[in-house]
Write a protein that holds these residues in place. Structure first.
Motif, PDB file in Angstrom:
ATOM      1  N   GLN A   1      11.227  -0.391   6.476  1.00  0.00           N
ATOM      2  CA  GLN A   1       9.861  -0.145   6.910  1.00  0.00           C
ATOM      3  C   GLN A   1       9.240   0.524   8.223  1.00  0.00           C
ATOM      4  N   ASP A   2       9.303   0.268   9.022  1.00  0.00           N
ATOM      5  CA  ASP A   2       8.252   0.574  10.637  1.00  0.00           C
ATOM      6  C   ASP A   2       8.715   3.092  10.288  1.00  0.00           C
ATOM      7  N   ASN A   3       9.258   2.868   9.571  1.00  0.00           N
ATOM      8  CA  ASN A   3       9.623   4.542   9.338  1.00  0.00           C
ATOM      9  C   ASN A   3       8.666   5.511   8.438  1.00  0.00           C
TER      10      ASN A   3
ATOM     11  N   GLU B   1       0.956  -1.060  -0.046  1.00  0.00           N
ATOM     12  CA  GLU B   1      -0.247  -0.061   0.155  1.00  0.00           C
ATOM     13  C   GLU B   1       0.589   1.697   0.598  1.00  0.00           C
ATOM     14  N   PHE B   2       1.741   1.177   0.567  1.00  0.00           N
ATOM     15  CA  PHE B   2       2.871   2.415   1.312  1.00  0.00           C
ATOM     16  C   PHE B   2       3.218   3.258  -0.619  1.00  0.00           C
TER      17      PHE B   2
ATOM     18  N   LYS C   1      11.434   3.005  -6.714  1.00  0.00           N
ATOM     19  CA  LYS C   1      11.845   2.073  -6.015  1.00  0.00           C
ATOM     20  C   LYS C   1      12.755   1.677  -4.740  1.00  0.00           C
ATOM     21  N   LYS C   2      13.896   2.300  -4.753  1.00  0.00           N
ATOM     22  CA  LYS C   2      15.026   2.373  -4.328  1.00  0.00           C
ATOM     23  C   LYS C   2      15.136   3.325  -3.144  1.00  0.00           C
ATOM     24  N   SER C   3      14.675   4.606  -3.754  1.00  0.00           N
ATOM     25  CA  SER C   3      14.025   5.376  -1.854  1.00  0.00           C
ATOM     26  C   SER C   3      12.983   4.621  -1.199  1.00  0.00           C
ATOM     27  N   ILE C   4      12.710   4.106  -1.073  1.00  0.00           N
ATOM     28  CA  ILE C   4      11.514   3.764  -0.933  1.00  0.00           C
ATOM     29  C   ILE C   4      12.274   3.262   0.520  1.00  0.00           C
ATOM     30  N   GLU C   5      13.103   2.064  -0.549  1.00  0.00           N
ATOM     31  CA  GLU C   5      14.003   0.523   0.395  1.00  0.00           C
ATOM     32  C   GLU C   5      14.892   1.195   0.985  1.00  0.00           C
ATOM     33  N   GLN C   6      15.487   2.650   0.813  1.00  0.00           N
ATOM     34  CA  GLN C   6      15.867   2.507   1.971  1.00  0.00           C
ATOM     35  C   GLN C   6      15.881   3.017   3.054  1.00  0.00           C
ATOM     36  N   VAL C   7      14.167   3.203   3.582  1.00  0.00           N
ATOM     37  CA  VAL C   7      13.512   3.528   4.501  1.00  0.00           C
ATOM     38  C   VAL C   7      13.496   2.243   5.004  1.00  0.00           C
TER      39      VAL C   7
ATOM     40  N   SER D   1      14.420   9.776   0.344  1.00  0.00           N
ATOM     41  CA  SER D   1      13.578   9.075   0.886  1.00  0.00           C
ATOM     42  C   SER D   1      14.286   9.741   2.170  1.00  0.00           C
ATOM     43  N   ARG D   2      14.916  10.974   2.738  1.00  0.00           N
ATOM     44  CA  ARG D   2      14.844  11.646   4.282  1.00  0.00           C
ATOM     45  C   ARG D   2      13.316  11.869   4.655  1.00  0.00           C
ATOM     46  N   ALA D   3      12.497  12.181   3.095  1.00  0.00           N
ATOM     47  CA  ALA D   3      11.088  12.779   2.723  1.00  0.00           C
ATOM     48  C   ALA D   3       9.951  11.466   3.562  1.00  0.00           C
ATOM     49  N   MET D   4      10.617  10.438   3.183  1.00  0.00           N
ATOM     50  CA  MET D   4       9.725   9.264   3.878  1.00  0.00           C
ATOM     51  C   MET D   4      10.049   8.872   5.057  1.00  0.00           C
ATOM     52  N   ASP D   5      10.933   9.409   5.665  1.00  0.00           N
ATOM     53  CA  ASP D   5      11.395   8.158   6.885  1.00  0.00           C
ATOM     54  C   ASP D   5      10.706   9.841   7.928  1.00  0.00           C
TER      55      ASP D   5
END
Length: 253
Positions: free
Chosen positions: A71-73, A32-33, A63-69, A107-111
């Motif tokens: 999951q719980d964050n 979903e994310f 995809k890479k930017s999401i995977e760097q975060v 990635s920072r914007a999604m963490d």
């Protein structure tokens, strides 16, 4: 007569769904994310026509930017920050250093633990940096407890000292042994840059961007006895915003 733009003949919602479908396969495992991220970035994709290559490039970046975060964050990115980043990612492939910096910033914007590092100004700063300047920022920030330094010929000469020249100049100088060892250790390394002859221009530019500043701190300690007569050197360090930029956009140093 201008060629017909077929995107104008297709209803807006149909186009948006088409772009979503083009990216979705790369995001299925993110659940979903991943779908939430697609909903945000398709505002950038619409109504531009994309080739399969560009769609694939953007999907890989996202995809890479999401995977760097962790999951719980993960939190949905703020559109006002995410959309300018995604707009820039369209123009960078996997080998682009600027592209890597944009991916890190997204990635920072999604963490939720690191979103405070995602300063909006960094989007424009990344776009203004030469690849060598990113290398230089990393070198300056590598010395956690000391400023970096750069050597220069007397009278602000234009020649750049590479490693062997720096070693010879410092070892033959009148600096105390401890000071000479420090200077060798903290001196920036233009030989690691693609265009080392632009070192002084790079430093001026980073100072103008507010990422780097000159400091007199070492002169109050190890270097209080002055400079040698055969060359000049100055100390530089990352500013507060420079350290934040380094932490948010560049790989760990």
């Amino acid at each position: 007569m201008d060629p017909i733009n077929t995107t104008k003949l297709i209803p807006t919602e149909v186009l948006k769904e088409a772009y979503k479908d083009a990216l979705s396969p790369a995001f299925k495992q993110l659940g979903e994310f991943g779908e939430d991220v697609i909903k945000t970035v398709r505002l950038v994709l619409f109504p531009t026509q994309y080739t399969a290559t560009l769609q694939d490039r953007l999907a890989k970046h996202l995809k890479k930017s999401i995977e760097q975060v962790p999951q719980d964050n993960r939190i949905p990115p703020i559109e006002s920050l995410a959309l300018p980043i995604v707009e820039q990612l369209k123009y960078h492939d996997d080998t682009s250093l600027a592209g890597q910096m944009f991916v890190n910033l997204l990635s920072r914007a999604m963490d939720k633990e690191r979103i405070s590092e995602a300063h909006p100004a960094f989007v424009q700063i990344i776009g203004q940096l030469a690849p060598d300047e990113a290398v230089l920022i990393r070198q300056i920030g590598a010395h956690k407890n000391r400023p970096a330094a750069y050597l220069r010929p007397l009278q602000k000469g234009s020649n750049v000292f590479l490693e062997s020249q720096r070693v010879n100049l410092i070892s033959q100088s009148e600096l105390a042994h401890a000071a000479a060892e420090i200077l060798l250790a903290v001196a920036v390394q233009p030989e690691e840059m693609a265009q080392p002859d632009l070192l002084y221009t790079y430093i001026e530019h980073l100072v103008s961007l507010g990422l780097v500043a000159y400091t007199n701190q070492p002169w109050e300690r190890e270097f209080r006895n002055g400079k040698p007569a055969s060359f000049d050197f100055w100390f530089i360090e990352l500013t507060g915003i420079g350290r934040l930029f380094c932490k948010a956009c560049l790989p760990s140093i």
